[in-house]
Design a protein around this motif. Structure first.
Motif, PDB file in Angstrom:
ATOM      1  N   PRO A   1       0.717  -1.275  -0.134  1.00  0.00           N
ATOM      2  CA  PRO A   1       0.136  -0.099  -0.026  1.00  0.00           C
ATOM      3  C   PRO A   1       0.730   1.181  -0.094  1.00  0.00           C
ATOM      4  CG  PRO A   1      -1.004  -1.632   1.538  1.00  0.00           C
ATOM      5  CD  PRO A   1       0.372  -2.152   0.876  1.00  0.00           C
ATOM      6  N   THR A   2       2.029   1.169   0.501  1.00  0.00           N
ATOM      7  CA  THR A   2       2.996   2.567   0.702  1.00  0.00           C
ATOM      8  C   THR A   2       3.438   3.128  -0.704  1.00  0.00           C
ATOM      9  OG1 THR A   2       4.406   3.533   2.017  1.00  0.00           O
ATOM     10  CG2 THR A   2       5.022   1.270   0.903  1.00  0.00           C
ATOM     11  N   MET A   3       3.151   2.064  -1.607  1.00  0.00           N
ATOM     12  CA  MET A   3       3.549   2.565  -2.990  1.00  0.00           C
ATOM     13  C   MET A   3       2.815   3.710  -3.463  1.00  0.00           C
ATOM     14  SD  MET A   3       4.324  -1.110  -4.641  1.00  0.00           S
ATOM     15  CE  MET A   3       5.032  -0.881  -6.103  1.00  0.00           C
ATOM     16  N   ARG A   4       1.468   3.634  -3.011  1.00  0.00           N
ATOM     17  CA  ARG A   4       0.613   4.728  -3.466  1.00  0.00           C
ATOM     18  C   ARG A   4       0.838   6.030  -2.762  1.00  0.00           C
ATOM     19  NH1 ARG A   4      -1.923   8.263  -4.072  1.00  0.00           N
ATOM     20  NH2 ARG A   4      -4.050   8.611  -4.850  1.00  0.00           N
ATOM     21  N   ILE A   5       1.333   5.957  -1.420  1.00  0.00           N
ATOM     22  CA  ILE A   5       1.819   6.937  -0.627  1.00  0.00           C
ATOM     23  C   ILE A   5       3.306   7.709  -1.471  1.00  0.00           C
ATOM     24  CG2 ILE A   5       2.772   8.093   1.437  1.00  0.00           C
ATOM     25  CD1 ILE A   5       1.112   5.866   2.769  1.00  0.00           C
ATOM     26  N   TRP A   6       3.933   6.793  -1.803  1.00  0.00           N
ATOM     27  CA  TRP A   6       5.328   7.168  -2.184  1.00  0.00           C
ATOM     28  C   TRP A   6       5.053   8.036  -3.829  1.00  0.00           C
ATOM     29  CZ3 TRP A   6       8.089   1.555  -2.140  1.00  0.00           C
ATOM     30  CH2 TRP A   6       8.416   1.351  -0.756  1.00  0.00           C
ATOM     31  N   MET A   7       3.942   7.585  -4.426  1.00  0.00           N
ATOM     32  CA  MET A   7       3.563   8.154  -5.800  1.00  0.00           C
ATOM     33  C   MET A   7       3.029   9.477  -5.535  1.00  0.00           C
ATOM     34  SD  MET A   7       1.395   5.260  -7.819  1.00  0.00           S
ATOM     35  CE  MET A   7       2.320   3.847  -8.193  1.00  0.00           C
ATOM     36  N   ALA A   8       2.732   9.794  -4.369  1.00  0.00           N
ATOM     37  CA  ALA A   8       1.917  11.190  -4.139  1.00  0.00           C
ATOM     38  C   ALA A   8       3.003  12.311  -3.678  1.00  0.00           C
ATOM     39  CB  ALA A   8       0.974  11.067  -3.097  1.00  0.00           C
ATOM     40  N   ASP A   9       2.729  13.292  -4.015  1.00  0.00           N
ATOM     41  CA  ASP A   9       3.720  14.436  -3.493  1.00  0.00           C
ATOM     42  C   ASP A   9       3.136  15.094  -2.088  1.00  0.00           C
ATOM     43  OD1 ASP A   9       5.600  16.176  -3.508  1.00  0.00           O
ATOM     44  OD2 ASP A   9       4.999  17.659  -4.900  1.00  0.00           O
ATOM     45  N   VAL A  10       3.242  14.142  -1.127  1.00  0.00           N
ATOM     46  CA  VAL A  10       2.827  14.743   0.215  1.00  0.00           C
ATOM     47  C   VAL A  10       3.967  14.446   1.174  1.00  0.00           C
ATOM     48  CG1 VAL A  10       0.159  14.282  -0.320  1.00  0.00           C
ATOM     49  CG2 VAL A  10       1.605  12.519   0.476  1.00  0.00           C
ATOM     50  N   PRO A  11       3.854  15.352   2.340  1.00  0.00           N
ATOM     51  CA  PRO A  11       4.894  14.943   3.535  1.00  0.00           C
ATOM     52  C   PRO A  11       4.658  13.122   3.858  1.00  0.00           C
ATOM     53  CG  PRO A  11       3.630  16.779   3.993  1.00  0.00           C
ATOM     54  CD  PRO A  11       2.812  16.157   2.752  1.00  0.00           C
ATOM     55  N   GLN A  12       5.891  12.570   3.776  1.00  0.00           N
ATOM     56  CA  GLN A  12       6.115  11.066   3.961  1.00  0.00           C
ATOM     57  C   GLN A  12       7.211  10.887   4.521  1.00  0.00           C
ATOM     58  OE1 GLN A  12       6.057   8.793   0.263  1.00  0.00           O
ATOM     59  NE2 GLN A  12       5.053  10.722  -0.343  1.00  0.00           N
ATOM     60  N   TYR A  13       7.471   9.466   4.913  1.00  0.00           N
ATOM     61  CA  TYR A  13       8.639   9.090   5.655  1.00  0.00           C
ATOM     62  C   TYR A  13       9.937   8.891   4.748  1.00  0.00           C
ATOM     63  CZ  TYR A  13       7.176   4.440   4.304  1.00  0.00           C
ATOM     64  OH  TYR A  13       6.901   3.406   3.493  1.00  0.00           O
ATOM     65  N   MET A  14       9.701   8.975   3.607  1.00  0.00           N
ATOM     66  CA  MET A  14      10.812   8.778   2.228  1.00  0.00           C
ATOM     67  C   MET A  14      10.417   9.890   1.250  1.00  0.00           C
ATOM     68  SD  MET A  14      11.021   4.646   1.788  1.00  0.00           S
ATOM     69  CE  MET A  14      12.818   4.535   1.067  1.00  0.00           C
ATOM     70  N   PRO A  15      11.596  10.347   0.565  1.00  0.00           N
ATOM     71  CA  PRO A  15      11.003  11.209  -0.498  1.00  0.00           C
ATOM     72  C   PRO A  15      10.085  10.584  -1.417  1.00  0.00           C
ATOM     73  CG  PRO A  15      13.424  10.716  -0.445  1.00  0.00           C
ATOM     74  CD  PRO A  15      12.812   9.947   0.548  1.00  0.00           C
ATOM     75  N   PRO A  16       9.104  11.580  -1.872  1.00  0.00           N
ATOM     76  CA  PRO A  16       8.225  10.804  -2.827  1.00  0.00           C
ATOM     77  C   PRO A  16       8.944  10.356  -3.986  1.00  0.00           C
ATOM     78  CG  PRO A  16       7.552  12.982  -2.148  1.00  0.00           C
ATOM     79  CD  PRO A  16       8.813  12.588  -1.683  1.00  0.00           C
ATOM     80  N   VAL A  17       8.423   9.475  -4.828  1.00  0.00           N
ATOM     81  CA  VAL A  17       9.080   9.269  -6.132  1.00  0.00           C
ATOM     82  C   VAL A  17       8.842  10.078  -7.115  1.00  0.00           C
ATOM     83  CG1 VAL A  17       8.996   7.571  -8.164  1.00  0.00           C
ATOM     84  CG2 VAL A  17       8.482   6.613  -5.742  1.00  0.00           C
ATOM     85  N   GLN A  18       9.939  10.705  -7.879  1.00  0.00           N
ATOM     86  CA  GLN A  18       9.843  11.952  -8.728  1.00  0.00           C
ATOM     87  C   GLN A  18       9.362  11.434 -10.033  1.00  0.00           C
ATOM     88  OE1 GLN A  18      10.340  15.190  -7.574  1.00  0.00           O
ATOM     89  NE2 GLN A  18      10.393  13.949  -5.661  1.00  0.00           N
TER      90      GLN A  18
END
Ligand code: NAP
Length: 335
Positions: free
Chosen positions: A49-66
């Motif tokens: 599920p975290t892949m969906r978070i990584w795709m979003a440009d929102v504050p998170q625990y790793m840099p978002p995927v560019q």
């Protein structure tokens, strides 16, 4: 040996589920390796599920995927060529392979890839679920953050998923009454009949809140929350005084602009201790946890199950499956 590497790159940020414009499949030559590098062919991609978070440009625990980058993903890969002293052909490794067929491992990334030993009672996928992110998350989230006590009632949501299914079994090992919440009768049967949960509630049935009340006659002492939204609200309403809520994930909100969490006020009313956690904080203890999880698996106390989707071209659909409840146990893409 093939000469091209198919890779899913982030083309546009999603607003809901993964639509066809979000990820783009591109082909690039498999790079030649230099001294100190190894080339690995990805066998399994872990769909999280975290892949969906990584795709979003929102504050998170790793840099978002560019935009334009290969989509970040965990995977299990086999070394096909090595000029690195620590890796030889046919060695297996797990780590952040990316959503692609081949990955180059450089010496400086050694920590990011773990060698996968050959252990008779563990499958390749077990190194992505039981001994990967899900087992470790279940282990530390439940045992360190939740601190379950024998006789307590533990409720876990997304209970037939990769993490929830292990959480519930760990709860049983530690003497809890375990109630799982899942999205189909088949999932409920699996966690109750095969995994030994005491009760299972299908949150898609019309009387699920009554079922939850019946399954938790003494209220809820410990909630391992994977979902958020209406499921979490209903569990919060059943919490006992000084209960504990381990907020592991809130998947119901990952594809929504406004997840809405009205019953979070129960945290104040019932004086709950709500504690978030990230599995990364426990990295120094992964080995110890892995040994315990492996032992429980070997002795039949922990069972795992996989949903396997075949072909890298299906990866975006597979990510959506998580948000539509189309997986039982660990979801992986087999290449
Ligand atoms: N904190 C950490 O370090 C950490 C680490 C790993 C994972 N997590 C979190 O743990 C949770 C589970 O992850 P996982 O990898 O084990 O995935 P999973 O449980 O294998 O798959 C996700 C499941 O969530 C359920 N779901 C999806 N949308 C839902 C909704 N709107 N309402 C209720 N249930 C819904 C679906 O099952 P149903 O059929 O039951 O709906 C689906 O199968 C996620 O929230 C994830 O972000 C946190």
């Amino acid at each position: 040996m093939p000469t091209t590497n198919r890779q899913w790159k982030l083309a546009n940020r999603p607003t809901g589920l993964i639509t066809p414009d979000v990820l783009q499949l591109s082909e690039t030559p498999i790079p030649a390796i230099s001294d100190g590098q190894a080339l690995a062919r990805v066998k399994y991609l872990s769909i999280d599920p975290t892949m969906r978070i990584w795709m979003a440009d929102v504050p998170q625990y790793m840099p978002p995927v560019q935009i334009g980058e290969v989509m970040r993903a965990f995977g299990l890969a086999e070394i096909v060529e090595s000029r690195h002293p620590d890796y030889k052909k046919n060695d297996k490794v797990s780590g952040l392979t990316g959503l692609q067929e081949y990955v180059v491992i450089s010496g400086d990334e050694k920590r990011a890839f773990q060698k996968v030993p050959s252990i008779p009672f563990l499958s390749d996928v077990n190194f992505l679920n039981l001994l990967g992110i899900n087992g470790l998350t279940a282990y530390f989230g439940l045992l360190e953050v939740g601190k379950p006590q024998a006789g307590e009632t533990l409720v876990v949501s997304a209970a037939a998923g990769a993490t929830g299914s292990i959480v519930g079994q760990l709860g049983k090992i530690h003497g809890c009454r375990v109630v799982g919440i899942a999205g189909s009768d088949e999932k409920c049967r699996w966690i109750k009949d095969d995994l030994g949960f005491d009760a299972a509630v299908n949150y898609k049935s019309s009387d699920w809140k009554e079922q939850l009340a019946a399954a938790t006659p003494k209220g809820v002492d410990l909630n391992f929350e994977n979902v958020g939204g209406p499921v979490m609200q209903a569990v919060l309403d059943r919490m006992n005084l000084h209960g504990r809520v381990v907020v592991c994930g809130l998947i119901s909100g990952y594809t929504k602009q406004d997840p809405g969490m009205a019953s979070f006020a129960q945290v104040i009313i019932k004086r709950l201790r709500v504690e978030g956690f990230l599995i990364l904080d426990y990295a120094s203890r992964f080995l110890d946890a892995g040994q315990k999880l492996g032992m429980w698996k070997m002795t039949g106390k922990l069972k795992t199950r996989e949903t396997v989707v075949k072909g890298i071209e299906k990866a975006p659909d597979a990510i959506n499956m998580l948000f539509q409840g189309d997986n039982i146990g660990k979801l992986v893409v087999e290449l």
